[in-house]
Design an enzyme around this catalytic site. Structure first.
Site, short mmCIF file in Angstrom:
data_model
loop_
_atom_site.label_atom_id
_atom_site.label_comp_id
_atom_site.label_asym_id
_atom_site.label_seq_id
_atom_site.Cartn_x
_atom_site.Cartn_y
_atom_site.Cartn_z
N GLY A 59 0.79 -1.24 0.00
CA GLY A 59 0.00 0.00 0.00
C GLY A 59 0.82 1.28 0.00
O GLY A 59 0.40 2.30 -0.55
N GLU A 113 3.17 4.37 6.42
CA GLU A 113 1.93 3.66 6.14
C GLU A 113 1.09 4.48 5.16
O GLU A 113 1.13 5.71 5.17
CB GLU A 113 1.14 3.47 7.44
CG GLU A 113 1.14 2.06 7.98
CD GLU A 113 0.44 1.04 7.10
OE1 GLU A 113 0.38 1.17 5.87
OE2 GLU A 113 -0.07 0.06 7.68
N ASP A 114 0.32 3.78 4.34
CA ASP A 114 -0.59 4.47 3.43
C ASP A 114 -1.78 5.04 4.21
O ASP A 114 -2.14 6.20 4.06
CB ASP A 114 -1.07 3.52 2.32
CG ASP A 114 -1.53 2.16 2.85
OD1 ASP A 114 -1.46 1.91 4.07
OD2 ASP A 114 -1.96 1.33 2.03
N ASP A 117 -6.48 2.65 9.75
CA ASP A 117 -7.93 2.43 9.83
C ASP A 117 -8.27 2.01 11.26
O ASP A 117 -8.52 2.85 12.12
CB ASP A 117 -8.29 1.39 8.77
CG ASP A 117 -9.77 1.05 8.72
OD1 ASP A 117 -10.54 1.63 9.49
OD2 ASP A 117 -10.17 0.20 7.92
N LYS A 145 -8.24 7.37 9.26
CA LYS A 145 -9.70 7.37 9.43
C LYS A 145 -9.97 7.54 10.93
O LYS A 145 -10.03 6.55 11.67
CB LYS A 145 -10.30 6.05 8.95
CG LYS A 145 -10.17 5.79 7.45
CD LYS A 145 -10.80 4.45 7.07
CE LYS A 145 -10.53 4.08 5.63
NZ LYS A 145 -10.95 2.69 5.31
N PHE A 166 -14.25 3.38 2.16
CA PHE A 166 -13.22 2.55 1.54
C PHE A 166 -12.68 3.23 0.29
O PHE A 166 -13.44 3.63 -0.59
CB PHE A 166 -13.77 1.17 1.20
CG PHE A 166 -12.69 0.23 0.74
CD1 PHE A 166 -11.83 -0.36 1.66
CD2 PHE A 166 -12.50 -0.01 -0.61
CE1 PHE A 166 -10.80 -1.20 1.23
CE2 PHE A 166 -11.47 -0.86 -1.04
CZ PHE A 166 -10.63 -1.45 -0.11
N ASP A 173 -5.41 -0.61 -2.54
CA ASP A 173 -6.05 -1.58 -3.43
C ASP A 173 -7.42 -2.03 -2.95
O ASP A 173 -7.75 -1.91 -1.76
CB ASP A 173 -5.18 -2.84 -3.54
CG ASP A 173 -5.19 -3.64 -2.23
OD1 ASP A 173 -4.89 -3.05 -1.17
OD2 ASP A 173 -5.54 -4.83 -2.26
N ARG A 179 -4.14 -0.18 -7.35
CA ARG A 179 -2.96 0.47 -6.75
C ARG A 179 -2.31 1.46 -7.70
O ARG A 179 -1.71 2.43 -7.27
CB ARG A 179 -1.90 -0.57 -6.37
CG ARG A 179 -2.33 -1.54 -5.29
CD ARG A 179 -1.10 -2.29 -4.78
NE ARG A 179 -1.43 -3.48 -4.02
CZ ARG A 179 -1.75 -3.48 -2.73
NH1 ARG A 179 -1.80 -2.35 -2.05
NH2 ARG A 179 -2.02 -4.61 -2.10
P1 IMP Z 1 -5.66 -1.16 10.04
O1 IMP Z 1 -4.77 -2.24 10.59
O2 IMP Z 1 -7.10 -1.47 10.25
O3 IMP Z 1 -5.28 0.20 10.57
O4 IMP Z 1 -5.51 -1.19 8.48
C1 IMP Z 1 -4.41 -0.69 7.84
C2 IMP Z 1 -4.20 -1.31 6.47
O5 IMP Z 1 -5.43 -1.74 5.88
C3 IMP Z 1 -3.63 -0.27 5.54
O6 IMP Z 1 -2.25 -0.35 5.54
C4 IMP Z 1 -4.22 -0.64 4.21
O7 IMP Z 1 -3.39 -1.57 3.57
C5 IMP Z 1 -5.53 -1.30 4.54
N1 IMP Z 1 -6.64 -0.33 4.42
C6 IMP Z 1 -7.28 0.35 5.39
N2 IMP Z 1 -8.25 1.13 4.89
C7 IMP Z 1 -8.22 0.95 3.55
C8 IMP Z 1 -9.00 1.50 2.46
O8 IMP Z 1 -9.91 2.34 2.62
N3 IMP Z 1 -8.65 1.06 1.22
C9 IMP Z 1 -7.67 0.15 0.99
N4 IMP Z 1 -6.92 -0.38 1.97
C10 IMP Z 1 -7.20 0.01 3.25
MG MG Z 2 -1.09 -1.17 3.89
#
Ligand code: IMP
Ligand code: MG
Length: 188
Positions: A59, A113-114, A117, A145, A166, A173, A179
């Site tokens: 990402g 990090e991209d 969430d 977020k 999303f 992706d 991507r």
């Molecule tokens: P977390 O562990 O829930 O914070 O998720 C983080 C990872 O989930 C990110 O590094 C992304 O790869 C993926 N992710 C979270 N939200 C999105 C989204 O809206 N679109 C695509 N990938 C996401």
């Molecule tokens: Mg990621």
């Protein structure tokens, strides 16, 4: 920017590349202010002081590539692949799919990090990096977020906040597609 169709879903324009670029400028300015030191140049025999810029694959490829061009101090690039998402939601289980490419013992690490969430990924990751002996771990994310992750204080650099929707594009992706889109799109 038109709609894009990926697998079974439709995505509409959300953040154009020009805006993404400004977001990355802002993050780079903050990191530069914290890390740039006089005399810390590329011939400095102090490798352990050179931060490791850790790209979380896949990402963050675009974000990390653009961010590092804007950094005004030496960094060593490293990567690892983590995975927690299936389709459009987080499974809550963070898997290390490809191990860390560099020994980070005693080194300062800046995680790229991209998007954050639920925060599961960065919380788990920070723990793992400190266990591996990192001297210091800073978390940098292009997007956050905040409605989902309540731990903004755990993040050191945040580019921009977005609603709990999303998104795809600029590295992000939907089941591995989208991507390569230059702009960011949101699920319709
Ligand atoms: P977390 O562990 O829930 O914070 O998720 C983080 C990872 O989930 C990110 O590094 C992304 O790869 C993926 N992710 C979270 N939200 C999105 C989204 O809206 N679109 C695509 N990938 C996401
Ligand atoms: Mg990621």
């Amino acid at each position: 920017m038109d709609k894009v169709y990926i697998h079974d879903k439709v995505f509409v324009p959300f953040i154009p590349y020009e805006k993404i670029s400004q977001i990355i400028d802002g993050v780079a300015d903050k990191i530069n202010a914290d890390y740039t030191r006089p005399g810390h140049d590329y011939s400095c025999p102090c490798e352990e002081d050179i931060p490791v810029l850790l790209c979380i694959l896949h990402g963050s490829v675009m974000f990390t590539g653009e961010l590092m061009q804007r950094l005004s101090f030496p960094v060593e690039l490293a990567s690892m692949k983590l995975s927690s998402y299936v389709g459009t939601s987080s499974t809550g289980v963070v898997r290390e799919v490809m191990p860390l490419s560099t020994d980070i013992k005693g080194r300062p690490v800046i995680v790229c990090e991209d998007i954050v969430d639920t925060g599961n990924t960065i919380v788990e990751l920070k723990k793992k990096l400190l266990e591996k002996g990192a001297k210091d771990v800073k978390i940098c994310t292009m997007l956050l977020k905040p409605e989902v992750f309540k731990g903004r204080d755990k993040l050191d650099y945040v580019g921009a906040e977005i609603p709990n929707r999303f998104i795809v594009g600029f590295g992000l992706d939907y089941d591995e597609l989208g991507r390569n889109l230059k702009d960011i799109y949101v699920l319709e």
